[in-house]
Motif scaffolding. Structure first.
Motif, PDB file in Angstrom:
ATOM      1  N   ALA A 147       0.845  -1.202   0.000  1.00 14.91           N
ATOM      2  CA  ALA A 147       0.000   0.000   0.000  1.00 14.91           C
ATOM      3  C   ALA A 147       0.876   1.247   0.000  1.00 14.91           C
ATOM      4  O   ALA A 147       1.857   1.335   0.733  1.00 14.91           O
ATOM      5  N   SER A 148       0.480   2.228  -0.836  1.00 14.89           N
ATOM      6  CA  SER A 148       1.278   3.455  -0.917  1.00 14.89           C
ATOM      7  C   SER A 148       0.460   4.700  -0.604  1.00 14.89           C
ATOM      8  O   SER A 148       0.981   5.805  -0.673  1.00 14.89           O
ATOM      9  N   ASP A 149      -0.819   4.519  -0.241  1.00 13.29           N
ATOM     10  CA  ASP A 149      -1.642   5.672   0.127  1.00 13.29           C
ATOM     11  C   ASP A 149      -1.700   5.799   1.645  1.00 13.29           C
ATOM     12  O   ASP A 149      -1.379   4.865   2.388  1.00 13.29           O
ATOM     13  N   LEU A 150      -2.139   6.953   2.130  1.00 14.20           N
ATOM     14  CA  LEU A 150      -2.097   7.266   3.554  1.00 14.20           C
ATOM     15  C   LEU A 150      -2.988   6.335   4.384  1.00 14.20           C
ATOM     16  O   LEU A 150      -2.545   5.755   5.380  1.00 14.20           O
ATOM     17  N   VAL A 151      -4.252   6.177   3.985  1.00 17.75           N
ATOM     18  CA  VAL A 151      -5.211   5.430   4.814  1.00 17.75           C
ATOM     19  C   VAL A 151      -4.830   3.956   4.906  1.00 17.75           C
ATOM     20  O   VAL A 151      -4.810   3.369   5.997  1.00 17.75           O
ATOM     21  N   ASN A 152      -4.508   3.336   3.767  1.00 21.10           N
ATOM     22  CA  ASN A 152      -4.122   1.924   3.809  1.00 21.10           C
ATOM     23  C   ASN A 152      -2.837   1.723   4.604  1.00 21.10           C
ATOM     24  O   ASN A 152      -2.696   0.731   5.331  1.00 21.10           O
TER      25      ASN A 152
ATOM     26  N   VAL B 196      -8.619  -1.179  15.496  1.00 14.74           N
ATOM     27  CA  VAL B 196      -7.807  -0.411  14.554  1.00 14.74           C
ATOM     28  C   VAL B 196      -8.656   0.486  13.653  1.00 14.74           C
ATOM     29  O   VAL B 196      -8.411   1.697  13.568  1.00 14.74           O
ATOM     30  N   ASP B 197      -9.639  -0.089  12.970  1.00 12.14           N
ATOM     31  CA  ASP B 197     -10.414   0.718  12.013  1.00 12.14           C
ATOM     32  C   ASP B 197     -11.053   1.917  12.704  1.00 12.14           C
ATOM     33  O   ASP B 197     -11.042   3.040  12.176  1.00 12.14           O
ATOM     34  N   ARG B 198     -11.622   1.681  13.884  1.00 12.66           N
ATOM     35  CA  ARG B 198     -12.257   2.793  14.601  1.00 12.66           C
ATOM     36  C   ARG B 198     -11.217   3.822  15.052  1.00 12.66           C
ATOM     37  O   ARG B 198     -11.460   5.031  14.976  1.00 12.66           O
ATOM     38  N   ALA B 199     -10.044   3.359  15.514  1.00 12.48           N
ATOM     39  CA  ALA B 199      -8.991   4.291  15.923  1.00 12.48           C
ATOM     40  C   ALA B 199      -8.516   5.130  14.740  1.00 12.48           C
ATOM     41  O   ALA B 199      -8.283   6.347  14.875  1.00 12.48           O
ATOM     42  N   ILE B 200      -8.382   4.516  13.556  1.00 14.60           N
ATOM     43  CA  ILE B 200      -7.924   5.249  12.369  1.00 14.60           C
ATOM     44  C   ILE B 200      -8.959   6.275  11.940  1.00 14.60           C
ATOM     45  O   ILE B 200      -8.622   7.422  11.592  1.00 14.60           O
ATOM     46  N   ILE B 201     -10.247   5.913  11.971  1.00 14.44           N
ATOM     47  CA  ILE B 201     -11.299   6.875  11.609  1.00 14.44           C
ATOM     48  C   ILE B 201     -11.278   8.065  12.557  1.00 14.44           C
ATOM     49  O   ILE B 201     -11.369   9.226  12.134  1.00 14.44           O
TER      50      ILE B 201
ATOM     51  N   ILE C  28      -8.290  10.257  11.759  1.00 14.94           N
ATOM     52  CA  ILE C  28      -8.513  11.036  10.533  1.00 14.94           C
ATOM     53  C   ILE C  28      -9.434  12.219  10.807  1.00 14.94           C
ATOM     54  O   ILE C  28      -9.231  13.328  10.288  1.00 14.94           O
ATOM     55  N   ASN C  29     -10.441  12.004  11.650  1.00  8.82           N
ATOM     56  CA  ASN C  29     -11.418  13.068  11.925  1.00  8.82           C
ATOM     57  C   ASN C  29     -10.834  14.201  12.768  1.00  8.82           C
ATOM     58  O   ASN C  29     -11.283  15.344  12.662  1.00  8.82           O
ATOM     59  N   ARG C  30      -9.828  13.914  13.613  1.00  7.67           N
ATOM     60  CA  ARG C  30      -9.352  14.956  14.517  1.00  7.67           C
ATOM     61  C   ARG C  30      -7.942  15.465  14.209  1.00  7.67           C
ATOM     62  O   ARG C  30      -7.524  16.484  14.742  1.00  7.67           O
ATOM     63  N   GLU C  31      -7.188  14.752  13.342  1.00  7.54           N
ATOM     64  CA  GLU C  31      -5.810  15.136  13.063  1.00  7.54           C
ATOM     65  C   GLU C  31      -5.655  15.676  11.646  1.00  7.54           C
ATOM     66  O   GLU C  31      -6.259  15.153  10.701  1.00  7.54           O
ATOM     67  N   ARG C  32      -4.812  16.694  11.497  1.00 11.79           N
ATOM     68  CA  ARG C  32      -4.500  17.235  10.170  1.00 11.79           C
ATOM     69  C   ARG C  32      -3.110  16.806   9.701  1.00 11.79           C
ATOM     70  O   ARG C  32      -2.885  16.625   8.519  1.00 11.79           O
TER      71      ARG C  32
ATOM     72  N   THR D 242       3.496  10.382  12.175  1.00 12.43           N
ATOM     73  CA  THR D 242       2.223   9.709  11.858  1.00 12.43           C
ATOM     74  C   THR D 242       2.221   8.291  12.409  1.00 12.43           C
ATOM     75  O   THR D 242       1.210   7.823  12.943  1.00 12.43           O
ATOM     76  N   ARG D 243       3.377   7.608  12.292  1.00 15.33           N
ATOM     77  CA  ARG D 243       3.466   6.257  12.863  1.00 15.33           C
ATOM     78  C   ARG D 243       3.199   6.294  14.365  1.00 15.33           C
ATOM     79  O   ARG D 243       2.467   5.467  14.908  1.00 15.33           O
ATOM     80  N   ASP D 244       3.803   7.270  15.029  1.00 16.19           N
ATOM     81  CA  ASP D 244       3.603   7.388  16.475  1.00 16.19           C
ATOM     82  C   ASP D 244       2.142   7.657  16.807  1.00 16.19           C
ATOM     83  O   ASP D 244       1.594   7.092  17.767  1.00 16.19           O
ATOM     84  N   LYS D 245       1.515   8.520  16.030  1.00 18.45           N
ATOM     85  CA  LYS D 245       0.097   8.849  16.286  1.00 18.45           C
ATOM     86  C   LYS D 245      -0.788   7.621  16.097  1.00 18.45           C
ATOM     87  O   LYS D 245      -1.715   7.383  16.883  1.00 18.45           O
ATOM     88  N   VAL D 246      -0.513   6.847  15.051  1.00 17.67           N
ATOM     89  CA  VAL D 246      -1.306   5.636  14.820  1.00 17.67           C
ATOM     90  C   VAL D 246      -1.099   4.648  15.966  1.00 17.67           C
ATOM     91  O   VAL D 246      -2.063   4.082  16.508  1.00 17.67           O
ATOM     92  N   ALA D 247       0.152   4.439  16.352  1.00 20.85           N
ATOM     93  CA  ALA D 247       0.442   3.487  17.427  1.00 20.85           C
ATOM     94  C   ALA D 247      -0.229   3.911  18.729  1.00 20.85           C
ATOM     95  O   ALA D 247      -0.851   3.088  19.425  1.00 20.85           O
ATOM     96  N   VAL D 248      -0.120   5.201  19.072  1.00 25.71           N
ATOM     97  CA  VAL D 248      -0.731   5.696  20.308  1.00 25.71           C
ATOM     98  C   VAL D 248      -2.254   5.572  20.238  1.00 25.71           C
ATOM     99  O   VAL D 248      -2.909   5.186  21.224  1.00 25.71           O
ATOM    100  N   ALA D 249      -2.848   5.885  19.081  1.00 23.98           N
ATOM    101  CA  ALA D 249      -4.309   5.780  18.935  1.00 23.98           C
ATOM    102  C   ALA D 249      -4.777   4.349  19.146  1.00 23.98           C
ATOM    103  O   ALA D 249      -5.798   4.098  19.805  1.00 23.98           O
TER     104      ALA D 249
END
Length: 762
Positions: free
Chosen positions: A626-631, A684-689, A692-696, A709-716
């Motif tokens: 995957a090379s896009d942000l969400v995936n 995971v899916d709910r944390a990513i949504i 996305i809704n609160r982070e720019r 971004t990796r850190d934010k995903v891991a912490v979420a």
């Protein structure tokens, strides 16, 4: 003595079919092989034919009994051991019982009332009342001490041989009474005496064994009534009653090798209790100890049924109370029956109140609908009872809300702070290291992270739950490794794109028994049932996440609402397909499940795309490369979740390479791939949504996520794992629920109940 070809009658197709229908109608749970009535019914014709062939070819051997314990509901907290035969063994026992019971029934005496057609406890009580009316004013209430556990096998077989001369049938009975018992953890226990409570054949064997006592008491002209191993003796004087008890005691000890428990001798004018009825000077009431049992049993059933729907709980209530009503309605006047009505009313009202409070029931109309299946009286009486339950539930809810009045704002404020500090706890307790070239060491009872001499992070040893390393060139001190292994703190290693590649943890190995059970389950119907439940859990969680994300949008976006309704219908159809998959051929069934899962995933990701596309660009799900942000965020988040699943399954003692849904692969922990399915959406899916809704500031650097971004995903994801949820009557974090599900999977494999997937509420 006429030689009876009883075995041939037992093995007729019609007799076995009739026996199966009786076992099927009772719907009782299966035995040690883990196969229930529904499993046998899937191909009942073939299964009955195979069972008949085993019998006729002398290849039939029963499975050992499965030991379970059920509460006694007598206020002691003790449990009664039951030995459960496998379904196929219940069928053969029922077939034998149907043929041999008439041989004995013709000689059983009128004083025996248990387990006999046309008899029962109601008639036993009426017989006692008749004796009292004839002037028998002294009564001894007796029971045989541990009868089902201690009766002598040689004595039983000798008594049976008086009527059964067919050696094949005697051989079957010997197998059933000698077969061992397997305890919950797989321990074998030989059966040297006694017969299992829970076996189909046991009631008849009990009556055969105690028939000589009935004959002895009748020969001495005692007023005697027996119900199973409980009996009473009545006479016109106390000395005569004492002589009768002494004779019964001698006979039981000398002839039947049994002991008599302490007997109570009472003048009937002082009142006495027998078979759940208290008699006092011509008046009948529910015995006090029986009232306590009713109360405990209802409370136990309703506690255990917290996670089921109201209609399902009503079915359980009916199963318990139908026998009560029929028995006591025939013996007691209506005012005396009021206790049972009020007891059931109070328990059901409490359940309705709780389900209204937690939103499982939306309103009182829905509650009334859920109670419609309740059986209490006829017509108008039944409707009046349901109306009283609703009124009581409304009263309880109003009282509770009144108590909370004025505290609501306080509770909301406290809950807000609680959520904040739970998120902080996730950050403090889970050490995340993503800095290139970092060093993790120990200092003054703290685990510290440094890079080029600069202190980046420190966590107290006592607070540390896990270490996650998601960068190259990170070094660990041996002191940290020693501390983590001693304290069972896992150290996870992930590649920069979130793929787990190593785990440091104290080695845990599955036990031999559990490993064998897991291997057998993987290759049989139980394994396919587990696989289907994994898929159902995943599908339902996909639906619930979309419902959660869509609860407001449906109200103003009609196009989206139409798409949402279509999605829910499709997913319901996929769930039905999963349930209908035939599990006889694991490879074929697995292929069908993956086909259904793939089509469901297509529907889910289309809806996911619609949910997030107003914030970021998402053209569909891509896993590898995957090379896009969400995936990339999703893949990375799954990487953080993956070690938690791995660890939970290891702690449960399971073999990670023996899986049910995913096919085994060399050097791959495929069981992790199985269990993770039901947690991807809620964790995971709910944390990513939410992210996305609160982070720019979410971005890629080349084809990989930026370090921030990796850190934010891991912490979420870690915060989500530490989020407490209402789960089967308890507050558990998602991490705790993962551990619970792993343990439940191990229990299911061992034959201790069915596996229930985690379904996240929305």
């Amino acid at each position: 003595m006429i030689q009876l070809l009883v075995f041939q009658l037992v093995c007729t197709e019609s007799n076995l079919k009739e026996a199966w229908l009786k076992v099927k109608a009772k719907g009782a749970q299966g035995g040690i092989d883990g196969l229930g009535v529904a499993d046998f019914a899937r191909d009942e014709g073939h299964n009955l034919k195979a069972l008949r062939e085993e019998l006729l070819e002398n290849r039939y051997t029963p499975e050992p009994y499965k030991r379970i314990h059920i509460p006694k509901f007598d206020g002691t907290g003790e449990k009664r051991p039951l030995g459960l035969p496998a379904v196929r063994d219940k069928i053969v026992q029922e077939a034998v019982r149907a043929v041999i019971e008439p041989l004995f029934e013709s000689e059983f005496l009128d004083s025996s009332y248990a387990y006999r057609s046309g008899k029962g406890s109601y008639k036993a009580i009426r017989r006692v009342i008749h004796y009292i009316s004839q002037g028998y004013n002294w009564i001894a209430r007796c029971d045989v001490d541990r009868f089902f556990d201690t009766l002598s096998h040689p004595v039983l077989l000798k008594l049976l041989s008086h009527k059964i001369t067919d050696t094949a049938v005697m051989h079957l009975i010997k197998l059933w009474i000698k077969m061992g018992v397997v305890e919950g953890r797989g321990g074998w226990r030989d059966t040297l005496c006694g017969i299992p409570q829970g076996a189909v054949i046991s009631p008849l064997l009990a009556n055969v064994y105690l028939h000589p006592l009935d004959v002895e008491m009748a020969s001495r002209d005692y007023a005697y009534i027996r119900y199973a191993d409980d009996f009473c003796l009545l006479s016109r004087s106390k000395p005569e009653t004492e002589r009768a008890v002494a004779q019964a005691k001698r006979f039981l000890e000398q002839r039947l090798k049994l002991s008599l428990d302490e007997c109570t001798i009472t003048n009937t004018a002082h009142g006495f209790s027998f078979l759940g009825i208290h008699y006092y000077r011509g008046n009948l009431d529910i015995a006090q100890n029986k009232k306590g049992k009713f109360k405990e049993k209802l409370a136990y059933t309703f506690r255990a049924g917290k996670t089921v729907s109201l209609p399902q709980l009503v079915i359980k209530a009916n199963e318990i109370t139908t026998g009560w009503r029929q028995y006591y309605a025939r013996l007691l006047k209506p005012p005396k029956q009021e206790y049972l009505r009020q007891l059931l009313l109070d328990n059901l009202a409490l359940v309705v109140k709780e389900k209204l409070k937690n939103g499982e029931l939306r309103n009182y109309k829905e509650a009334r609908s859920g109670l419609e299946g309740l059986i209490w009286g006829e017509g108008a009486e039944n409707q009046r009872f349901i109306k009283d339950i609703i009124a009581q539930a409304r009263k309880l809810l109003t009282q509770e809300q009144a108590c909370k009045l004025g505290l609501k704002d306080v509770s909301r404020a406290v809950a807000g702070k609680k959520r904040k500090y739970q998120r902080l706890q996730a950050r403090e307790c889970d050490l995340l290291v993503s800095t290139h070239g970092a060093f993790i060491g120990k200092r003054s009872r703290q685990v510290v992270v440094k890079c080029q001499g600069k202190l980046l992070r420190r966590v107290p040893e006592i607070a540390l739950k896990q270490i996650i390393i998601i960068s190259r060139d990170v070094s660990l001190s041996s002191d940290v490794i020693k501390h983590c292994t001693e304290k069972s703190i896992p150290i996870h290693f992930l590649t920069p794109d979130g793929k787990p590649y190593a785990l440091i943890y104290s080695p845990l190995y599955p036990t031999l028994d559990l490993g064998l059970d897991q291997l057998n389950a993987c290759r049989g119907a139980k394994g396919m049932d587990i696989a289907k439940r994994f898929v159902l859990g995943k599908l339902k969680n996909q639906v619930n996440l979309i419902k959660y994300c869509s609860k407001y949008r449906k109200g103003w976006d009609t196009d989206f609402a139409e798409m949402f309704d279509q999605f829910v219908k499709e997913m319901q159809g996929f769930c039905r397909e999963v349930k209908a998959v035939d599990d006889h051929d694991p490879d074929t069934a697995r292929g069908k499940l993956f086909s259904i899962e793939g089509r469901a995933a297509s529907s889910y990701w289309k809806m996911f795309e619609t949910v997030v596309n107003n914030k970021v660009e998402f053209a569909g799900r891509e896993r590898r490369g995957a090379s896009d942000l969400v995936n990339s965020m999703l893949n990375y988040g799954y990487g953080v979740l993956y070690p938690r699943i791995w660890l939970a399954l290891s702690l449960a003692g399971l073999n990670l390479r023996l899986s049910f849904l995913h096919k085994e692969q060399p050097n791959k922990p495929t069981l992790v791939y199985d269990l993770i399915e039901e947690f991807r959406q809620g964790v995971v899916d709910r944390a990513i949504i939410s992210l996305i809704n609160r982070e720019r500031e979410l971005k890629l650097e080349g084809v990989l996520l930026s370090r921030k971004t990796r850190d934010k995903v891991a912490v979420a994801v870690l915060e989500r794992l530490n989020t407490p949820l209402k789960f089967r009557g308890r507050n558990l974090s998602l991490a705790g629920i993962i551990n619970h599900q792993a343990r439940q999977l191990a229990a299911c494999i061992k034959g201790e109940g069915a596996y229930k997937p985690f379904i996240a509420k929305w």
